[in-house]
Write a protein that holds these residues in place. Sequence first.
Motif, PDB file in Angstrom:
ATOM      1  N   THR A 151       0.826  -1.209   0.000  1.00  0.00           N
ATOM      2  CA  THR A 151       0.000   0.000   0.000  1.00  0.00           C
ATOM      3  C   THR A 151       0.860   1.259   0.000  1.00  0.00           C
ATOM      4  OG1 THR A 151      -1.747  -1.153   1.210  1.00  0.00           O
ATOM      5  CG2 THR A 151      -1.825   1.248   1.210  1.00  0.00           C
ATOM      6  N   LEU A 152       1.921   1.259   0.788  1.00  0.00           N
ATOM      7  CA  LEU A 152       2.795   2.429   0.848  1.00  0.00           C
ATOM      8  C   LEU A 152       3.490   2.693  -0.482  1.00  0.00           C
ATOM      9  CD1 LEU A 152       4.502   2.305   4.374  1.00  0.00           C
ATOM     10  CD2 LEU A 152       2.727   3.865   3.550  1.00  0.00           C
ATOM     11  N   VAL A 153       3.968   1.645  -1.140  1.00  0.00           N
ATOM     12  CA  VAL A 153       4.658   1.861  -2.413  1.00  0.00           C
ATOM     13  C   VAL A 153       3.667   2.292  -3.492  1.00  0.00           C
ATOM     14  CG1 VAL A 153       4.532  -0.478  -3.397  1.00  0.00           C
ATOM     15  CG2 VAL A 153       6.517   0.943  -3.859  1.00  0.00           C
ATOM     16  N   THR A 154       2.436   1.806  -3.406  1.00  0.00           N
ATOM     17  CA  THR A 154       1.391   2.233  -4.345  1.00  0.00           C
ATOM     18  C   THR A 154       1.089   3.716  -4.170  1.00  0.00           C
ATOM     19  OG1 THR A 154       0.401   0.017  -4.284  1.00  0.00           O
ATOM     20  CG2 THR A 154      -0.980   1.812  -5.122  1.00  0.00           C
ATOM     21  N   TRP A 155       0.919   4.130  -2.922  1.00  0.00           N
ATOM     22  CA  TRP A 155       0.646   5.541  -2.616  1.00  0.00           C
ATOM     23  C   TRP A 155       1.826   6.425  -2.987  1.00  0.00           C
ATOM     24  CZ3 TRP A 155       3.012   8.685   1.183  1.00  0.00           C
ATOM     25  CH2 TRP A 155       2.416   9.931   1.362  1.00  0.00           C
ATOM     26  N   ALA A 156       3.052   5.966  -2.700  1.00  0.00           N
ATOM     27  CA  ALA A 156       4.250   6.761  -3.006  1.00  0.00           C
ATOM     28  C   ALA A 156       4.372   7.018  -4.502  1.00  0.00           C
ATOM     29  CB  ALA A 156       5.496   6.051  -2.482  1.00  0.00           C
ATOM     30  N   ALA A 157       4.096   6.006  -5.319  1.00  0.00           N
ATOM     31  CA  ALA A 157       4.183   6.173  -6.771  1.00  0.00           C
ATOM     32  C   ALA A 157       3.161   7.192  -7.258  1.00  0.00           C
ATOM     33  CB  ALA A 157       3.969   4.827  -7.461  1.00  0.00           C
TER      34      ALA A 157
ATOM     35  N   ALA B 270       7.552 -13.061  -4.551  1.00  0.00           N
ATOM     36  CA  ALA B 270       6.192 -12.532  -4.423  1.00  0.00           C
ATOM     37  C   ALA B 270       6.210 -11.072  -3.984  1.00  0.00           C
ATOM     38  CB  ALA B 270       5.401 -13.373  -3.416  1.00  0.00           C
ATOM     39  N   GLY B 271       7.191 -10.718  -3.114  1.00  0.00           N
ATOM     40  CA  GLY B 271       7.275  -9.339  -2.644  1.00  0.00           C
ATOM     41  C   GLY B 271       7.609  -8.368  -3.760  1.00  0.00           C
ATOM     42  N   HIS B 272       8.554  -8.747  -4.600  1.00  0.00           N
ATOM     43  CA  HIS B 272       8.937  -7.855  -5.700  1.00  0.00           C
ATOM     44  C   HIS B 272       7.805  -7.725  -6.703  1.00  0.00           C
ATOM     45  CE1 HIS B 272      11.278  -5.939  -8.844  1.00  0.00           C
ATOM     46  NE2 HIS B 272      10.837  -6.864  -9.674  1.00  0.00           N
ATOM     47  N   GLN B 273       7.133  -8.823  -7.017  1.00  0.00           N
ATOM     48  CA  GLN B 273       6.043  -8.782  -7.984  1.00  0.00           C
ATOM     49  C   GLN B 273       4.878  -7.935  -7.472  1.00  0.00           C
ATOM     50  OE1 GLN B 273       5.381 -12.972  -8.494  1.00  0.00           O
ATOM     51  NE2 GLN B 273       6.749 -13.116 -10.256  1.00  0.00           N
ATOM     52  N   ALA B 274       4.568  -8.054  -6.203  1.00  0.00           N
ATOM     53  CA  ALA B 274       3.489  -7.240  -5.639  1.00  0.00           C
ATOM     54  C   ALA B 274       3.863  -5.768  -5.637  1.00  0.00           C
ATOM     55  CB  ALA B 274       3.177  -7.715  -4.212  1.00  0.00           C
ATOM     56  N   ALA B 275       5.132  -5.461  -5.321  1.00  0.00           N
ATOM     57  CA  ALA B 275       5.581  -4.072  -5.332  1.00  0.00           C
ATOM     58  C   ALA B 275       5.528  -3.496  -6.743  1.00  0.00           C
ATOM     59  CB  ALA B 275       6.998  -3.977  -4.774  1.00  0.00           C
ATOM     60  N   ALA B 276       5.974  -4.274  -7.733  1.00  0.00           N
ATOM     61  CA  ALA B 276       5.940  -3.818  -9.128  1.00  0.00           C
ATOM     62  C   ALA B 276       4.514  -3.540  -9.577  1.00  0.00           C
ATOM     63  CB  ALA B 276       6.588  -4.866 -10.035  1.00  0.00           C
ATOM     64  N   LEU B 277       3.608  -4.436  -9.230  1.00  0.00           N
ATOM     65  CA  LEU B 277       2.205  -4.237  -9.601  1.00  0.00           C
ATOM     66  C   LEU B 277       1.606  -3.067  -8.843  1.00  0.00           C
ATOM     67  CD1 LEU B 277       0.027  -5.451 -11.411  1.00  0.00           C
ATOM     68  CD2 LEU B 277      -0.671  -6.901  -9.488  1.00  0.00           C
ATOM     69  N   GLY B 278       2.018  -2.883  -7.583  1.00  0.00           N
ATOM     70  CA  GLY B 278       1.528  -1.760  -6.798  1.00  0.00           C
ATOM     71  C   GLY B 278       1.976  -0.421  -7.370  1.00  0.00           C
ATOM     72  N   ILE B 279       3.240  -0.324  -7.765  1.00  0.00           N
ATOM     73  CA  ILE B 279       3.744   0.903  -8.383  1.00  0.00           C
ATOM     74  C   ILE B 279       2.949   1.227  -9.639  1.00  0.00           C
ATOM     75  CG2 ILE B 279       5.716   1.910  -9.606  1.00  0.00           C
ATOM     76  CD1 ILE B 279       7.506   0.326  -7.622  1.00  0.00           C
TER      77      ILE B 279
ATOM     78  N   TRP C 252      10.218   5.299 -12.016  1.00  0.00           N
ATOM     79  CA  TRP C 252       9.450   4.186 -11.469  1.00  0.00           C
ATOM     80  C   TRP C 252       9.476   2.991 -12.410  1.00  0.00           C
ATOM     81  CZ3 TRP C 252       8.500   3.673  -6.656  1.00  0.00           C
ATOM     82  CH2 TRP C 252       8.181   4.756  -5.834  1.00  0.00           C
ATOM     83  N   ALA C 253       9.465   3.248 -13.715  1.00  0.00           N
ATOM     84  CA  ALA C 253       9.524   2.151 -14.692  1.00  0.00           C
ATOM     85  C   ALA C 253      10.828   1.371 -14.558  1.00  0.00           C
ATOM     86  CB  ALA C 253       9.381   2.701 -16.109  1.00  0.00           C
ATOM     87  N   ALA C 254      11.913   2.085 -14.268  1.00  0.00           N
ATOM     88  CA  ALA C 254      13.201   1.411 -14.077  1.00  0.00           C
ATOM     89  C   ALA C 254      13.146   0.466 -12.883  1.00  0.00           C
ATOM     90  CB  ALA C 254      14.306   2.450 -13.876  1.00  0.00           C
ATOM     91  N   VAL C 255      12.411   0.864 -11.857  1.00  0.00           N
ATOM     92  CA  VAL C 255      12.248  -0.005 -10.679  1.00  0.00           C
ATOM     93  C   VAL C 255      11.369  -1.202 -11.011  1.00  0.00           C
ATOM     94  CG1 VAL C 255      11.365  -0.140  -8.316  1.00  0.00           C
ATOM     95  CG2 VAL C 255      12.570   1.916  -9.089  1.00  0.00           C
ATOM     96  N   VAL C 256      10.270  -0.940 -11.719  1.00  0.00           N
ATOM     97  CA  VAL C 256       9.306  -2.004 -12.026  1.00  0.00           C
ATOM     98  C   VAL C 256       9.890  -3.041 -12.980  1.00  0.00           C
ATOM     99  CG1 VAL C 256       7.112  -2.482 -13.186  1.00  0.00           C
ATOM    100  CG2 VAL C 256       7.296  -0.550 -11.614  1.00  0.00           C
TER     101      VAL C 256
END
Length: 205
Positions: free
Chosen positions: A58-64, A168-177, A156-160
């Motif tokens: 949620t935090l990474v989604t909001w930050a993006a 699973a953590g990285h995939q969820a963060a990428a989708l959240g961004i 952000w695209a470079a991160v994603v």
Amino acid sequence: MKSAIDKISRLLAQETSSSSASSDAEIYAYALKILLLNISAAAGIIVVSWMLGTLPVTLVTWAAAFSLRVVAGGRHQPGPVTCLLTTVGIFTALGYLVTAVAPRMQEFIVPVSALGLVFTLYVIITYAPVTIASKQFSPAKRSKLKMTSVGVVVLWAAVVLAPAPATAGHQAAALGITAGLVTQAISLLPIRLPGSKLQAGRYSA
């Protein structure tokens, strides 16, 4: 609360300029309200997402979304309470949804993220920064804000899209961004919704 903000803003205005204290006080008061609104929204998002067990995503989604909103502007709600509830509701829901969906679409994270990033870039290039009649930007400033918005998405695209272990953590963060950027891009579209308005600028919902 309003009286306290007014007192603080008048104090700040008198300390910086005695000749235009009244005008400066209004500026300080508005800035303080926006600051308190953003702090309250962040606190609400943290508390609710923590209770749901979706805090990191949620935090990474909001930050993006917020990083793009700062330079591109977006849709605003008519009042601070509506704004606060809308912001907390949208991003906690997105964090929960992304956390639940990401493990089930591991093979599609990259193409879905790529499509979301392309959509966001298209909207930014076409519409950003958004303005209202009372707040117009010069062509030079519009160009600068547009290019800065593109730069935010590219970072952000470079991160994603960066090579990383398929956890699973990285995939969820990428989708959240991606979800955060797409949500903010949608708020830039000139779609008229009851009670909301498009406004450029460094503010929250």
